[in-house]
Design an enzyme around this catalytic site. Structure first.
Site, PDB file in Angstrom:
ATOM      1  N   LYS A   1       9.487   9.832  10.240  1.00 14.17           N
ATOM      2  CA  LYS A   1       9.345   8.737  11.199  1.00 14.17           C
ATOM      3  C   LYS A   1       8.885   7.461  10.502  1.00 14.17           C
ATOM      4  CE  LYS A   1       8.167  11.134  15.525  1.00 14.17           C
ATOM      5  NZ  LYS A   1       7.174  11.185  16.629  1.00 14.17           N
TER       6      LYS A   1
ATOM      7  N   SER B   1      -1.504  -3.035  22.350  1.00 19.60           N
ATOM      8  CA  SER B   1      -0.671  -4.198  22.688  1.00 19.60           C
ATOM      9  C   SER B   1      -1.531  -5.421  22.965  1.00 19.60           C
ATOM     10  CB  SER B   1       0.236  -3.881  23.880  1.00 19.60           C
ATOM     11  OG  SER B   1      -0.511  -3.622  25.059  1.00 19.60           O
TER      12      SER B   1
ATOM     13  N   CYS C   1      -3.202 -12.601 -14.080  1.00 16.18           N
ATOM     14  CA  CYS C   1      -3.666 -11.519 -13.218  1.00 16.18           C
ATOM     15  C   CYS C   1      -4.441 -10.458 -13.993  1.00 16.18           C
ATOM     16  CB  CYS C   1      -2.493 -10.931 -12.428  1.00 16.18           C
ATOM     17  SG  CYS C   1      -2.992 -10.127 -10.873  1.00 16.18           S
TER      18      CYS C   1
ATOM     19  N   LYS D   1       2.483 -12.144 -19.761  1.00 15.85           N
ATOM     20  CA  LYS D   1       1.513 -11.170 -19.257  1.00 15.85           C
ATOM     21  C   LYS D   1       1.533  -9.917 -20.133  1.00 15.85           C
ATOM     22  CE  LYS D   1       0.172  -9.038 -14.802  1.00 15.85           C
ATOM     23  NZ  LYS D   1       0.547  -8.979 -13.368  1.00 15.85           N
TER      24      LYS D   1
ATOM     25  N   GLU E   1       0.426 -16.887  -9.765  1.00 15.49           N
ATOM     26  CA  GLU E   1       1.333 -16.084 -10.580  1.00 15.49           C
ATOM     27  C   GLU E   1       2.759 -16.172 -10.027  1.00 15.49           C
ATOM     28  OE1 GLU E   1       1.475 -11.383 -12.077  1.00 15.49           O
ATOM     29  OE2 GLU E   1       0.023 -12.051 -10.568  1.00 15.49           O
TER      30      GLU E   1
ATOM     31  N   LYS F   1     -11.150  -6.789  -0.353  1.00 18.01           N
ATOM     32  CA  LYS F   1     -10.629  -7.053  -1.697  1.00 18.01           C
ATOM     33  C   LYS F   1     -11.206  -8.330  -2.305  1.00 18.01           C
ATOM     34  CE  LYS F   1      -7.428  -6.590  -5.055  1.00 18.01           C
ATOM     35  NZ  LYS F   1      -6.006  -6.576  -4.672  1.00 18.01           N
TER      36      LYS F   1
ATOM     37  N   LEU G   1       3.806  -5.355  26.717  1.00 22.90           N
ATOM     38  CA  LEU G   1       2.382  -5.447  27.048  1.00 22.90           C
ATOM     39  C   LEU G   1       2.059  -4.377  28.080  1.00 22.90           C
ATOM     40  CD1 LEU G   1      -0.199  -7.106  26.510  1.00 22.90           C
ATOM     41  CD2 LEU G   1       0.410  -8.507  28.491  1.00 22.90           C
ATOM     42  N   SER G   2       1.276  -3.375  27.657  1.00 24.78           N
ATOM     43  CA  SER G   2       1.037  -2.216  28.519  1.00 24.78           C
ATOM     44  C   SER G   2      -0.287  -2.282  29.267  1.00 24.78           C
ATOM     45  CB  SER G   2       1.046  -0.953  27.664  1.00 24.78           C
ATOM     46  OG  SER G   2      -0.085  -0.922  26.799  1.00 24.78           O
TER      47      SER G   2
ATOM     48  N   SER H   1      -2.803 -11.560  -6.257  1.00 32.04           N
ATOM     49  CA  SER H   1      -3.582 -10.353  -5.979  1.00 32.04           C
ATOM     50  C   SER H   1      -3.550 -10.095  -4.481  1.00 32.04           C
ATOM     51  CB  SER H   1      -5.026 -10.545  -6.457  1.00 32.04           C
ATOM     52  OG  SER H   1      -5.820  -9.428  -6.161  1.00 32.04           O
TER      53      SER H   1
ATOM     54  N   TYR I   1       0.879   0.592 -10.151  1.00 33.91           N
ATOM     55  CA  TYR I   1       0.219   1.503  -9.217  1.00 33.91           C
ATOM     56  C   TYR I   1       0.247   0.841  -7.846  1.00 33.91           C
ATOM     57  CZ  TYR I   1      -3.535  -1.854 -10.016  1.00 33.91           C
ATOM     58  OH  TYR I   1      -4.251  -3.021 -10.118  1.00 33.91           O
TER      59      TYR I   1
ATOM     60  N   ASN J   1       9.579  10.820  25.836  1.00 31.58           N
ATOM     61  CA  ASN J   1      10.190   9.984  24.806  1.00 31.58           C
ATOM     62  C   ASN J   1      11.279   9.083  25.375  1.00 31.58           C
ATOM     63  OD1 ASN J   1       8.593  10.954  22.717  1.00 31.58           O
ATOM     64  ND2 ASN J   1      10.006  12.606  22.211  1.00 31.58           N
TER      65      ASN J   1
END
Length: 595
Positions: free
Chosen positions: A566, A342, A144, A108, A41, A177, A336-337, A171, A114, A418
């Protein structure tokens, strides 16, 4: 009739590049003897082009690119998607290309509006179904969702005599799916007593990833050809339209479909003859599917489908690879912790790009444990990435000194935690600016849902690889990757670094002896609440009725609602679940409904 489905990886806005990819695919299909080649498509523009469709010059250039593709067609018919300007509207259209020209255009009819789709914003709706007669066979061309429901354009075209229904599609993927789509197509093939062939786009586009998984089914709903998942592929398959026509004589349901109440008018938009009416049979590859996939009415390659966890992992790899490449980056960097999140991002990155294009930055603080730091080092060594160690204590001390006066007399709290995350975010962004590396963030869906992240800290970056992966899925994905190369993780004798990371209780390590379960419900409970509240829109009473703890439900709902601001500021990340945070779920930040 020999049909080719060319699932290609398109780049939105790369009109000339998409045209070249289309021409190459059509040429390969013609060489394979295909009478008809179907492409995804909106082939020319890529999907979704979004507000590019408001630019007149973009539409004009798309038509020029379409004509370039048309000029390259001879001896075969190609179905190529493009945005058609018609009067004061734009249509999501498919062009019928043959003999060097555009022979017809299909619009189409069913426009989705949605989830991630906004087609009402951009497109006018077509008003009829379309049939193309190819070598004497009536073939329906649908776009589609024109095939998604039992009625509508596909049903009308079948009632008018079409024994083959082609579908050009974009799609987007979410978990499971492809299997859902294949089951739906099998039902449509049985409903309409017709061969059904769907060509789906493949590749990553911002927050979406397209899985390919193009498929051809006979009139009994049996799969006769299936393309690869998450990879470009050309599926060539011989089908038998005459078998569908004969079956209709024995099926009275089709006779009822001729009633005027069916609704959608049908037009024959072209009658074409190809050079592919006689050709040698396709080679018969080994069958990979289940016995019910076998059919006497068609023969094409049947790629086996991935198991559910492998499928998600493949989606993450493809989405990361395409986001990096299509946006012009060569190298990525991440913090990388030694934790599970991570770790997964690192594994996906090296599988997407190769270890030589990934940089891992270990940024210990005074609260970092020896276990996580040593596991971070071992993991980097095991996968062969370059790593850099940047201790953040000097920066923490500098912040303490700068803020000593305004913070005088106040207890340490989340502010200091933080600051550590923001120091790390600043370091990663500085490396990105200096070297041109793309920062991959490592937050998962569970944490982002409840705001268990630091704005401008661990949420800072360019692409959020596991943004839509719940924490419980993160563990499943790492376990899957560990099984792929089970002998790769013992970097120093007995120690299995992935096992160590998986077994360690999760912690942000921003204070001594911190654990995630001190701030959040257990992740198996949290993810069940989030699935109900975020994906299913259930209220608190409905969640409690499912056996979830009432106190946890109340708390999680409040956290999810508070964290909307956030999430609005987080980088894009690939859609994995049916309802991702972002385009799928749009709630006001200023909102007093509360659940």
């Amino acid at each position: 009739m020999r049909i080719a489905l060319a699932q290609i990886d398109l780049v939105v806005g790369d009109l000339s590049g998409n045209a070249r990819r289309s021409i190459d695919a059509i040429e390969a299909a013609r060489e394979a003897g295909a009478a008809i080649t179907v492409l995804p498509e909106l082939t020319i523009t890529g999907y979704p082009p979004e507000d590019l469709l408001f630019k007149q010059h973009f539409l004009d250039d798309a038509r020029v690119a379409l004509d370039d593709v048309a000029a390259a067609t001879s001896g075969t018919v190609a179905i190529v998607g493009f945005p058609e300007r018609g009067g004061d509207a734009v249509y999501n259209a498919a062009a019928i290309l043959a003999d060097g020209e555009v022979q017809g255009i299909v619009r189409k009819v069913r426009l989705p509006n949605y989830g991630v789709f906004d087609e009402y914003r951009y497109f006018g709706a077509g008003d009829h179904a379309a049939i193309v007669e190819v070598d004497g066979v009536p073939v329906a061309v649908t776009i589609c969702e024109d095939l998604w429901l039992p009625d509508g354009p596909a049903a009308a075209a079948a009632a008018a005599g079409a024994t083959v229904i082609l579908n050009t599609s974009a799609s987007p993927y979410h978990r499971g799916k492809g299997h859902q789509r294949e089951r739906m197509l099998a039902q449509r093939a049985r409903d309409h007593v017709a061969v059904v062939a769907l060509c789906n786009q493949v590749g990553g586009q911002d927050e979406l990833v397209f899985d390919g998984h193009s498929v051809i089914l006979d009139h009994e709903g049996l799969v006769v050809g299936r393309a690869a998942q998450f990879a470009e592929d050309l599926l060539v398959c011989d089908v038998d339209p005459a078998a569908a026509s004969a079956a209709r004589l024995r099926d009275p349901r089709g006779r009822l479909a001729h009633r005027p109440a069916l609704g959608t008018p049908v037009r024959t938009v072209a009658r074409l003859t190809t050079a592919a009416t006689e050709h040698p049979p396709t080679s018969t590859p080994p069958r990979h599917g289940h016995p019910q996939d076998e059919s006497p009415h068609g023969d094409g390659e049947l790629f086996p489908t991935l198991d559910p966890i492998a499928e998600v992992y493949a989606a993450l790899v493809l989405a990361t690879r395409d986001y990096v490449a299509k946006n012009g980056f060569s190298t990525v960097v991440l913090g990388l912790s030694g934790g599970i999140d991570s770790t997964l991002v690192l594994l996906v990155a090296i599988d997407a790009l190769g270890a030589d294009r990934v940089r891992a930055i270990v940024m210990p603080s005074p609260y970092s444990s020896e276990g996580t730091q040593s596991d971070a080092d071992r993991l980097a060594d095991a996968v062969g990435v370059q790593r850099m160690r940047l201790g953040i204590k000097p920066a923490m001390d500098a912040y303490d000194q700068i803020l000593a006066e305004p913070f005088s007399g106040l207890e340490m709290d989340l502010t200091e935690e933080n600051l550590q995350a923001r120091i790390r975010g600043n370091l990663l962004m500085a490396l990105s600016n200096k070297h041109g590396w793309l920062v991959l963030t490592t937050g998962n869906k569970s944490e982002m849902s409840v705001g268990y992240s630091t704005l401008y800290g661990d949420s800072a970056g360019g692409f959020a690889v596991i943004k839509d992966c719940p924490k419980t899925l993160v563990y499943d994905l790492v376990a899957h990757r560990r099984q792929v190369t089970p002998d790769a993780w013992g970097t120093d004798g007995e120690h299995d670094v992935l096992a160590s990371i998986v077994e360690r209780p999760p912690s942000a390590e921003l204070r001594h002896d911190q654990r995630d379960d001190q701030s959040l419900p257990p992740y198996d409970v949290l993810d069940r609440i989030l699935e109900g509240y975020v994906e299913l829109d259930l209220g608190r009473d409905q969640l409690v009725d499912r056996g979830l703890p009432a106190a946890d439900v109340e708390r999680v709902i409040r956290l999810v609602d508070l964290a909307e601001y956030k999430r609005r500021q987080s980088p894009p990340g690939v859609k994995i679940t049916p309802r991702a945070l972002g385009r799928d779920r749009r709630l006001p930040i200023t909102n007093r409904y509360g659940g």
